[in-house]
Motif scaffolding. Structure first.
Motif, PDB file in Angstrom:
ATOM      1  N   ASP A  90       0.810  -1.221   0.000  1.00 17.57           N
ATOM      2  CA  ASP A  90       0.000   0.000   0.000  1.00 17.57           C
ATOM      3  C   ASP A  90       0.842   1.269   0.000  1.00 17.57           C
ATOM      4  O   ASP A  90       0.294   2.365   0.133  1.00 17.57           O
ATOM      5  N   LEU A  91       2.138   1.122  -0.136  1.00 14.56           N
ATOM      6  CA  LEU A  91       3.020   2.284  -0.040  1.00 14.56           C
ATOM      7  C   LEU A  91       3.664   2.635  -1.375  1.00 14.56           C
ATOM      8  O   LEU A  91       3.877   1.775  -2.229  1.00 14.56           O
ATOM      9  N   TYR A  93       7.122   4.806  -2.798  1.00 18.79           N
ATOM     10  CA  TYR A  93       8.430   5.302  -2.386  1.00 18.79           C
ATOM     11  C   TYR A  93       8.916   6.274  -3.461  1.00 18.79           C
ATOM     12  O   TYR A  93       9.208   5.878  -4.591  1.00 18.79           O
ATOM     13  N   VAL A 104       8.183   8.364   1.722  1.00 17.15           N
ATOM     14  CA  VAL A 104       7.289   7.209   1.747  1.00 17.15           C
ATOM     15  C   VAL A 104       5.876   7.709   2.023  1.00 17.15           C
ATOM     16  O   VAL A 104       5.648   8.443   2.987  1.00 17.15           O
ATOM     17  N   VAL A 105       4.928   7.333   1.160  1.00 24.05           N
ATOM     18  CA  VAL A 105       3.540   7.762   1.321  1.00 24.05           C
ATOM     19  C   VAL A 105       2.610   6.568   1.123  1.00 24.05           C
ATOM     20  O   VAL A 105       2.992   5.547   0.548  1.00 24.05           O
ATOM     21  N   ASN A 106       1.389   6.701   1.617  1.00 26.60           N
ATOM     22  CA  ASN A 106       0.354   5.743   1.266  1.00 26.60           C
ATOM     23  C   ASN A 106      -0.041   5.999  -0.184  1.00 26.60           C
ATOM     24  O   ASN A 106      -0.379   7.128  -0.544  1.00 26.60           O
ATOM     25  N   ARG A 107      -0.004   4.988  -1.012  1.00 27.76           N
ATOM     26  CA  ARG A 107      -0.213   5.188  -2.445  1.00 27.76           C
ATOM     27  C   ARG A 107      -1.655   5.540  -2.808  1.00 27.76           C
ATOM     28  O   ARG A 107      -1.915   6.011  -3.920  1.00 27.76           O
ATOM     29  N   SER A 112       1.881  11.286   4.000  1.00 29.68           N
ATOM     30  CA  SER A 112       3.264  10.954   4.323  1.00 29.68           C
ATOM     31  C   SER A 112       3.326   9.906   5.427  1.00 29.68           C
ATOM     32  O   SER A 112       2.594   9.967   6.414  1.00 29.68           O
ATOM     33  N   VAL A 113       4.205   8.943   5.242  1.00 34.14           N
ATOM     34  CA  VAL A 113       4.447   7.889   6.221  1.00 34.14           C
ATOM     35  C   VAL A 113       5.831   8.052   6.857  1.00 34.14           C
ATOM     36  O   VAL A 113       5.995   7.897   8.061  1.00 34.14           O
ATOM     37  N   ASN A 157      12.131   1.653   7.972  1.00 36.33           N
ATOM     38  CA  ASN A 157      12.446   2.691   6.987  1.00 36.33           C
ATOM     39  C   ASN A 157      13.868   3.223   7.164  1.00 36.33           C
ATOM     40  O   ASN A 157      14.115   4.436   7.190  1.00 36.33           O
TER      41      ASN A 157
END
Length: 354
Positions: A90-91, A93, A104-107, A112-113, A157
């Protein structure tokens, strides 16, 4: 990737209005759509040393949204030279080259993660294997001996270790627990492919494929390596299309481009190879032992700076003057121009969120 919305294709094919669509690059009052499932993202490098790289999103219903990362994350800047976007689960990059980081984000929400900065130096591309991420890094551009693939722990990460490789690691692709790294050369001109075992994180082999390998695409047990050839200022050579067997890591065939042609991009769909030379787009079957001499069409762009073929459409990115917003265009497989959209500065790639 998952769940490609068929409406995206249907709208493009059925549209009777082949007109340009644009969006205002001023996003002061724009609100993020909030749902980014389906459609595609466009990586926009931005102007070098201006920290105005960005990500655009084209939805299934053909609505463009620019500066997605900043809109969703309270104005946070994507950074300087958005190089590549890689998906894992679900991410997403986002590899940001000159800023030496990965966002890194949730797609599906683009929230932002994490931001990864430690042990990253001139990052280029990312792939995933054996539960880890693998990031190609040039290191210091002037050094030919400090290049590496960083191993990314996806839980924390953090880059936990490095695999030393030869100069200029660029594109990286995974297949059956192995990673294939094209050495385009960094500041110099490379000509080789490295194979890494993702279980032991060691180099299996490195071998010459052709000068300046720029694109890697796998299809039906074969890795297609599009080699651009050395440029005019560095003992110029012509490009090559090299096929490598993924079962034994050996070259099965090499097709030379005529004269001093320098191919740019390559993609494969429905057992056909699509590739570019300058502004021209060509196609041949994957079984062909020769290259085409007649283009499908010549793109109406200043230069092709990004390229993809998906669901019977050809996507072309035009970086324009690299100062003002660039454009992306969608063509049919026969070269009919369907749609054009304004995006960020220097668009360089398409990433389908399905």
């Amino acid at each position: 990737m998952k769940r490609f919305n068929k409406l995206f294709l249907a709208v493009i094919v059925s549209s009777a209005f082949f007109v340009s669509c644009s969006s205002d690059d001023d996003n002061d009052t724009q609100e993020p759509r909030g749902d980014y499932e389906g459609g595609l993202f466009i990586a926009n490098e931005g102007l070098f040393e201006s920290a105005n790289g960005s990500v655009s999103y084209l939805s299934d219903d053909l609505q463009i949204e620019n500066n997605v990362f900043s809109l969703v994350n309270d104005g946070k800047k994507t950074g300087d030279i958005v190089q590549y976007i890689g998906f894992n689960g679900d991410l997403a990059y986002i590899v940001v080259n000159y800023s030496n980081k990965i966002e890194v984000v949730n797609r599906y929400t683009f929230k932002s993660v994490a931001t990864i900065t430690a042990n990253i130096n001139n990052p280029r591309y990312i792939a995933f294997a054996n539960g880890k991420g693998y990031v190609t890094n040039w290191g210091e551009g002037g050094s030919a001996t400090d290049d590496y693939v960083g191993i990314l722990d996806l839980a924390s990460n953090t880059i936990t270790s490095k695999i030393s490789v030869v100069e200029g690691p660029e594109r990286i692709i995974e297949n059956d627990g192995k990673l294939y790294v094209a050495h385009k050369g960094g500041w110099n001109q490379g000509n080789s492919l490295t194979v890494i075992n993702a279980t032991t994180n060691t180099v299996v082999t490195n071998f010459v494929v052709g000068d300046v390998p720029g694109t890697l695409v796998k299809d039906n047990g074969t890795l297609y390596v599009l080699c651009e050839g050395r440029p005019y200022y560095a003992d110029e050579t012509a490009g090559k299309l090299v096929k490598v067997s993924l079962s034994n890591n050996t070259i099965t065939s090499t097709i030379n481009f005529e004269g001093l042609d320098h191919p740019g991009f390559l993609d494969i769909e429905s057992s056909k190879i699509y590739y570019t030379v300058n502004k021209n787009v060509y196609t041949v079957p994957t079984t062909s032992t020769t290259l085409s001499t007649t283009p499908i069409f010549t793109a109406d762009v200043s230069a092709i700076y990004g390229f993809a073929v998906k669901n019977n459409n050809i996507f072309v990115a035009d970086n324009g003057n690299r100062i003002d917003p660039g454009e992306i265009s969608i063509y049919s497989l026969t070269g009919a121009l369907n749609k054009t959209f304004d995006v960020g500065i220097a668009p360089n790639g398409f990433y389908f969120n399905n």
